[in-house]
Design an enzyme around this catalytic site. Structure first.
Site, mmCIF file in Angstrom:
data_model
loop_
_atom_site.group_PDB
_atom_site.id
_atom_site.type_symbol
_atom_site.label_atom_id
_atom_site.label_comp_id
_atom_site.label_asym_id
_atom_site.label_seq_id
_atom_site.Cartn_x
_atom_site.Cartn_y
_atom_site.Cartn_z
ATOM 1 N N GLU A 59 11.270 -32.132 9.943
ATOM 2 C CA GLU A 59 10.287 -31.269 10.631
ATOM 3 C C GLU A 59 10.151 -29.932 9.891
ATOM 4 O OE1 GLU A 59 11.442 -30.410 14.655
ATOM 5 O OE2 GLU A 59 9.499 -29.543 15.181
ATOM 6 N N ASP A 94 5.463 -21.940 17.652
ATOM 7 C CA ASP A 94 5.958 -21.478 18.951
ATOM 8 C C ASP A 94 6.683 -20.133 18.993
ATOM 9 O OD1 ASP A 94 5.220 -24.102 18.931
ATOM 10 O OD2 ASP A 94 7.015 -24.864 19.894
#
Ligand code: 9WN
Length: 456
Positions: free
Chosen positions: A415, A172
């Site tokens: 993550e 992102d």
């Protein structure tokens, strides 16, 4: 396996088990922070589950593809039931504006890296005959998806798919599109959408490790623009300031085509289909020239900004990912392998592990704990591992694999990880980290599907 690795194997398995949603037949990336089904996450998850629970691996892909759009587009998020821990919420995308959207499901209106043919290849290798029916129904869908990416998403016929939103890259807030985002912010000063974010509440964001406010507003601005265009591909490409040929997206896509070709041949699909895939791959291979550049006498690969008409020459982990394609000549591969060893990547001893950080250490944008701007991500390092191995850099590949094992052993299946301290960041019990650790552990002792496909 030794006891330490048995331990990791079991722990990784319980992460996938804990994130499995039996009602909808899919696995969430991480509870709370990502409560829906994400496209490339599910692709990695299916690879991991192909060792543990083949029925779940098939269900993961089947259910994702049941949300495929009529033009072949595979959405990046499939929403099953509402959740109050993630925004944009299911209805925000308003996909009914497009005739291509499925009537029976809520999805986002954009895609993500097309990793799924690789996952199906894992299923095929690990399930044998049991997967025949699954493969028969999924192959035409994969073919339609890949065709969409090389037609609607490549009107220039360059062999490279264009992404229209940072979320489509799966990375992102990488510094690669800082300039595009800055322009969006500047041109829309005062009028960028306002909303209440939930992601910053779902994780402990005290360190500010999620993308910052302006980036997020620009992301939503781009979603709104897609909606205004009713998700019409031509209109979006004519109007969007964000049109990028992305190295990671297209590297994954090339390997996916290799796997699709293997599967189509093994299943006796019509020659017209296998020929189509071969043409795509030839075109993709020549398309990669657009990414190629020279830095201090060495080959490197950069994203290409179509709107600006130039490469984005920033050193991030994306630059080395073409190693994963297996399409490079030995000299180019050697340049990328040596770049990984350099001080601004794995070489300094400054980092917590011998892994490739998402941004070069000496880049001005480097930030060791902010999302795709410096931390370690396991999926990108998994690509580096197989790329290095394929080109014969066995020891270097092992360092990457050991670095991943070290981080998950010390800090859990997170993550992403702080690249200087190694601390775990973002979502906890993160599915793709667990799934790819399973694959790497398996690869310790035996050949894995991706290990077989690389020499092609
Ligand atoms: C937006 C789910 C996804 C990953 C992406 C990662 C992140 C979403 C977000 O989480 O993106 O799609 O809200 O930040 O960047 O790679 O698929 O794990």
């Amino acid at each position: 396996m030794e006891s330490a690795t048995v331990n990791l194997w079991d722990k990784a398995g319980s992460v996938l088990e804990g994130n499995w949603n039996g009602k909808y037949g899919m696995t969430v990336p991480s509870h709370k922070l990502y409560p829906y089904q994400w496209s490339w996450d599910s692709g990695f998850i299916a690879m991991g589950n192909s060792y543990l629970n083949i029925d779940r691996a098939m269900a993961e892909i089947d259910n994702l593809f049941s949300a495929q759009w009529k033009n072949g587009m595979l959405p990046h998020v499939v929403f099953y039931e509402p959740s109050d821990t993630y925004w944009p919420e299911p209805k925000y995308y308003d996909i009914g504006r497009s005739d291509n959207s499925p009537a029976h499901m809520l999805t986002s209106g954009m895609t993500q890296p097309p990793i799924h043919a690789i996952s199906c290849y894992y299923i095929y290798r690990n399930a044998g005959k049991h997967a025949r029916k699954f493969l028969d129904r999924i192959l035409p869908k994969l073919q339609a998806y890949h065709r969409y990416l090389l037609t609607d998403r490549d009107p220039e016929h360059s062999g490279l798919a264009t992404i229209l939103h940072p979320w489509e890259s799966g990375m992102d807030d990488t510094p690669i599109w800082d300039d595009v985002i800055a322009k969006i912010v500047m041109n829309n000063a005062g009028s960028l959408p306002e909303y209440k974010r939930k992601d910053v509440e779902a994780v402990d964001n005290r360190g500010g490790e999620r993308p910052i406010g302006n980036e997020y507003r620009a992301f939503i601005y781009l979603v709104d623009l897609m909606k205004e265009c009713n998700y019409d591909e031509r209109l979006m490409q004519a109007r969007s300031p964000f049109r990028i040929k992305d190295v990671v997206f297209n590297s994954v896509f090339y390997v996916a085509n290799k796997c699709l070709l293997e599967l189509a041949s093994a299943l006796g699909r019509p020659e017209s289909e296998t020929e189509e895939i071969k043409c795509w791959m030839a075109l993709q291979k020549s398309g990669f020239q657009l990414f190629k550049a020279c830095l201090s006498g060495k080959t490197v690969y950069y994203d290409y900004d179509l709107a600006a008409g130039r490469q984005v020459q920033k050193l991030t982990s994306s630059c080395i990912v073409p190693l994963f394609t297996g399409m490079l000549g030995e000299r180019d591969a050697a340049d990328l392998a040596s770049m990984i060893r350099q001080d601004n990547f794995c070489g300094t001893g400054r980092c917590a592990a011998n892994l490739v950080p998402s941004c070069a250490l000496d880049a001005k944008e480097f930030d060791p704990d902010r999302y795709w701007r410096g931390p370690f991500w396991v999926n990108v390092n998994w690509m580096a591992y197989y790329g290095l191995l394929h080109h014969g850099y066995r020891n270097q590949a092992r360092m990457i694999r050991d670095g991943i094992f070290q981080l998950v052993s010390e800090h859990g299946f997170r993550e992403y990880y702080h690249s200087i301290t190694g601390a775990g960041l973002g979502g906890k019990n993160f599915s793709w980290t667990a799934a790819l650790v399973l694959d790497l552990l398996y690869h310790e002792s035996r050949e894995t599907p991706i290990g077989r496909i690389m020499p092609l």
